[in-house]
Scaffold this active site. Structure first.
Site, PDB file in Angstrom:
ATOM      1  N   LYS A 180     -15.398 -33.229  53.396  1.00  0.00           N
ATOM      2  CA  LYS A 180     -14.397 -33.606  52.392  1.00  0.00           C
ATOM      3  C   LYS A 180     -13.083 -33.902  53.085  1.00  0.00           C
ATOM      4  O   LYS A 180     -12.563 -33.074  53.829  1.00  0.00           O
ATOM      5  CB  LYS A 180     -14.193 -32.516  51.339  1.00  0.00           C
ATOM      6  CG  LYS A 180     -13.354 -33.073  50.187  1.00  0.00           C
ATOM      7  CD  LYS A 180     -12.725 -32.044  49.316  1.00  0.00           C
ATOM      8  CE  LYS A 180     -11.252 -31.827  49.433  1.00  0.00           C
ATOM      9  NZ  LYS A 180     -10.340 -32.954  49.452  1.00  0.00           N
ATOM     10  N   GLY A 238      -7.495 -20.867  51.469  1.00  0.00           N
ATOM     11  CA  GLY A 238      -8.450 -20.353  52.464  1.00  0.00           C
ATOM     12  C   GLY A 238      -9.002 -18.997  52.067  1.00  0.00           C
ATOM     13  O   GLY A 238     -10.200 -18.742  52.184  1.00  0.00           O
ATOM     14  N   GLU A 255      -9.152 -21.937  59.301  1.00  0.00           N
ATOM     15  CA  GLU A 255      -7.966 -22.177  60.137  1.00  0.00           C
ATOM     16  C   GLU A 255      -6.804 -22.322  59.174  1.00  0.00           C
ATOM     17  O   GLU A 255      -6.754 -23.273  58.387  1.00  0.00           O
ATOM     18  CB  GLU A 255      -8.133 -23.449  60.965  1.00  0.00           C
ATOM     19  CG  GLU A 255      -9.122 -23.331  62.096  1.00  0.00           C
ATOM     20  CD  GLU A 255      -8.710 -22.328  63.155  1.00  0.00           C
ATOM     21  OE1 GLU A 255      -7.496 -22.054  63.295  1.00  0.00           O
ATOM     22  OE2 GLU A 255      -9.611 -21.802  63.829  1.00  0.00           O
ATOM     23  N   CYS A 289       0.210 -26.740  61.632  1.00  0.00           N
ATOM     24  CA  CYS A 289       0.183 -25.277  61.558  1.00  0.00           C
ATOM     25  C   CYS A 289       0.614 -24.684  62.893  1.00  0.00           C
ATOM     26  O   CYS A 289       0.921 -23.505  62.973  1.00  0.00           O
ATOM     27  CB  CYS A 289      -1.168 -24.774  61.101  1.00  0.00           C
ATOM     28  SG  CYS A 289      -2.498 -25.356  62.105  1.00  0.00           S
ATOM     29  N   GLU A 385       5.656 -19.576  55.999  1.00  0.00           N
ATOM     30  CA  GLU A 385       5.516 -20.915  56.545  1.00  0.00           C
ATOM     31  C   GLU A 385       6.070 -21.946  55.559  1.00  0.00           C
ATOM     32  O   GLU A 385       5.575 -22.064  54.440  1.00  0.00           O
ATOM     33  CB  GLU A 385       4.035 -21.202  56.801  1.00  0.00           C
ATOM     34  CG  GLU A 385       3.773 -22.515  57.495  1.00  0.00           C
ATOM     35  CD  GLU A 385       2.291 -22.758  57.738  1.00  0.00           C
ATOM     36  OE1 GLU A 385       1.483 -22.511  56.820  1.00  0.00           O
ATOM     37  OE2 GLU A 385       1.951 -23.198  58.850  1.00  0.00           O
TER      38      GLU A 385
HETATM   39  C1  UN1 Z   1      -2.265 -29.571  67.181  1.00  0.00           C
HETATM   40  O1  UN1 Z   1      -1.300 -28.823  67.290  1.00  0.00           O
HETATM   41  O2  UN1 Z   1      -2.365 -30.614  67.831  1.00  0.00           O
HETATM   42  O3  UN1 Z   1      -3.686 -28.065  60.876  1.00  0.00           O
HETATM   43  C2  UN1 Z   1      -3.394 -29.255  66.273  1.00  0.00           C
HETATM   44  C3  UN1 Z   1      -3.092 -27.874  61.934  1.00  0.00           C
HETATM   45  C4  UN1 Z   1      -3.879 -27.267  63.078  1.00  0.00           C
HETATM   46  C5  UN1 Z   1      -4.132 -28.229  64.169  1.00  0.00           C
HETATM   47  C6  UN1 Z   1      -3.011 -28.354  65.128  1.00  0.00           C
HETATM   48  N1  UN1 Z   1      -5.150 -26.776  62.556  1.00  0.00           N
HETATM   49  O4  UN1 Z   1      -1.950 -28.206  62.060  1.00  0.00           O
END
Ligand code: UN1
Length: 486
Positions: A180, A238, A255, A289, A385
């Site tokens: 998705k 999540g 994640e 993130c 965040e």
């Molecule tokens: C990065 O820093 O290149 O969703 C990848 C996000 C992380 C991936 C970061 N899961 O921002």
């Protein structure tokens, strides 16, 4: 049929066919830099589309999983070539639909091809272990087997890298996939489906759906046909995905967010630390993130560092993401912009704005790169965040204090230290609460061949990428194989 800016079909890819959503519903995607521009019209898929995709993936599983891994890898080489051939179009589409500055979008498009090439190499690596038996005439070993149908729920902020870094290991180890795409970046992900279609991937091995999490995502979470689910996105979603999917014994990998610190010691190369802070906090408008949310600077260099960072912010190129010089573009949509601006307004009561703090364009969803100082460690912006171009400066005196305060959040995704002192590096790498640790480089970024993932509240389950991905996408079985007696 709806057409995107680049003229490719904007449809789901299910069972090797391009399909409208079963209910015929669609949604429009707008350009966050020039919101009156429609970048495409996409299927607003629902549970029925999820069912069809899961069924197609189930049908494809027996043949796909019994191919030698090297035969599966052959499709990856072709798909990687197809992505490279269209990398500029992918980058342009990404910039138009979710606002990532073109210079970063270009790198991300190529990164997707690199991920596929790395994963193809996994086909030739051992997928089990031999052990010494405890009895005569026995072979004792483990096998790693594919799981079956895996569902991948992916975000808009890395709209090609994250789908590919999930689907590549899923497929190479013999699973079939329902992917998705992020609601805000469907076009970018559909390029991956097109690349695999060009590579003649057997129908049903990879199925790709567009639409909302609440409709199509929710069905992937609850459907018993899905054996494993990998999710990248927000903490609340999540967590609910984890609750629901684990309750039906589905394997889950999450994640989630981060609140990543960058620690500057007094002996650091300051200009390098400034550059990394700017990139970490503001590239992709802070919508990673792994973005730098807190910059902790040792007393002796705090004022100097602050002046240099503010000069760098002043000199930064902010605006139209399609301009290849632009470093900071818009955030993804109006709702996100409003939320970020509201968080900035609240934080103005807790600290001082040194730069930015407002909207940067009348039309585009642009927020000025924003730097705070003077926030308490328990202020909202110091702990929660805010997914935009906002960062804060903190002053500390000893390494102990720096590490302790850097660790004082519930997240643990990435962290950086800038120093020349090996002792400080050893302490930091040993004690910082983060899954990804950078020494003298920015908090964001992820090589394709090493594990990626957070600890504490930033993730759940095995890490992604590199060799680590085998843990999530395979199950280990132990075989006691005794030879016939006669
Ligand atoms: C990065 O820093 O290149 O969703 C990848 C996000 C992380 C991936 C970061 N899961 O921002």
């Amino acid at each position: 049929m709806s057409e995107t800016l680049t003229g490719s079909p904007a449809k789901n890819y299910v069972g090797g066919e391009w399909r409208d959503s079963a209910g015929g519903e669609t949604y429009e995607k707008h350009n966050p830099w020039r919101p009156s521009q429609v970048t495409g019209i996409y299927p607003a898929s629902d549970a029925e589309d999820a069912h069809a995709a899961i069924e197609a993936a189930q049908d494809a599983f027996p043949a796909w999983s019994s191919l030698p891994a090297s035969a599966r890898a052959a499709y990856f080489g072709k798909a990687a070539n197809a992505i490279e051939a269209r990398a500029e179009r992918i980058a342009q589409d990404m910039t138009a639909e979710m606002g990532k500055p073109l210079r970063e979008a270009r790198l991300e498009a190529l990164r997707a091809a690199t991920i596929l090439r790395f994963a193809a190499g996994e086909a030739w690596r051992p997928a089990g272990e031999m052990y010494e038996p405890s009895v005569p005439n026995q072979r004792l070993y483990t096998l790693r087997r594919p799981l079956g149908v895996v569902a991948l729920i992916t975000p808009w902020n890395f709209p090609i890298a994250i789908p590919v870094w999930k689907l590549a290991p899923a497929l190479i180890y013999g699973n079939t996939v329902v992917l998705k795409l992020g609601y805000e970046a469907p076009r970018t992900g559909l390029h991956v489906a097109e690349a695999f279609a060009e590579a003649d991937l057997p129908p049903g091995v990879l199925n790709v759906l567009t639409g909302s999490g609440s409709k199509v995502g929710a069905e992937l979470v609850r459907n018993p046909g899905v054996r494993a689910l990998s999710f990248t996105g927000s903490v609340p979603v999540g967590r609910s995905v984890r609750e629901e999917a684990t309750a039906r014994d589905c394997r889950v990998q999450l994640e989630l967010g981060g609140h990543n610190p960058l620690v500057v010691m007094a002996d650091a190369e300051l200009d390098r630390a400034v550059e990394a802070s700017y990139a970490g906090a503001f590239w992709s408008a802070g919508q990673k993130c792994t973005a730098t949310r807190r910059i902790l600077v040792q007393d002796a260099v705090y004022d100097d560092f602050r002046d240099r960072l503010l000069a760098r912010v002043e000199a930064g190129k902010v605006g139209d993401p399609a301009d290849p010089e632009t470093e900071v573009g818009p955030v993804v949509n109006e709702g996100a912009m409003e939320e970020i601006l509201a968080a900035i307004e609240r934080a103005k009561g807790d600290g001082t704005v040194l730069a930015g703090g407002g909207r940067g364009d009348d039309d585009g969803y642009l927020i000025e790169p924003t730097v705070f100082e003077g926030l308490a460690d328990d202020a909202e912006l110091s702990c929660e965040e805010v997914f935009g171009p906002v960062t804060s400066l903190y002053r500390f005196s000893t390494l102990d204090e720096g590490i302790e305060r850097a660790n004082a959040v519930r997240f643990g995704l990435s962290a950086s230290i800038f120093t020349r002192d090996l002792h400080a590096v050893q302490r930091f790498t040993g004690e910082i609460g983060a899954g990804i640790i950078h020494v003298n480089s920015q908090t964001a970024g992820a090589d394709v061949h090493v594990p990626f993932g957070g600890i504490k509240g930033s993730g759940w389950g095995p890490h992604e990428q590199g060799r680590a991905a085998i843990e999530f996408y395979t199950e280990v079985v132990t075989v006691y194989q005794d030879a016939p007696l006669g």
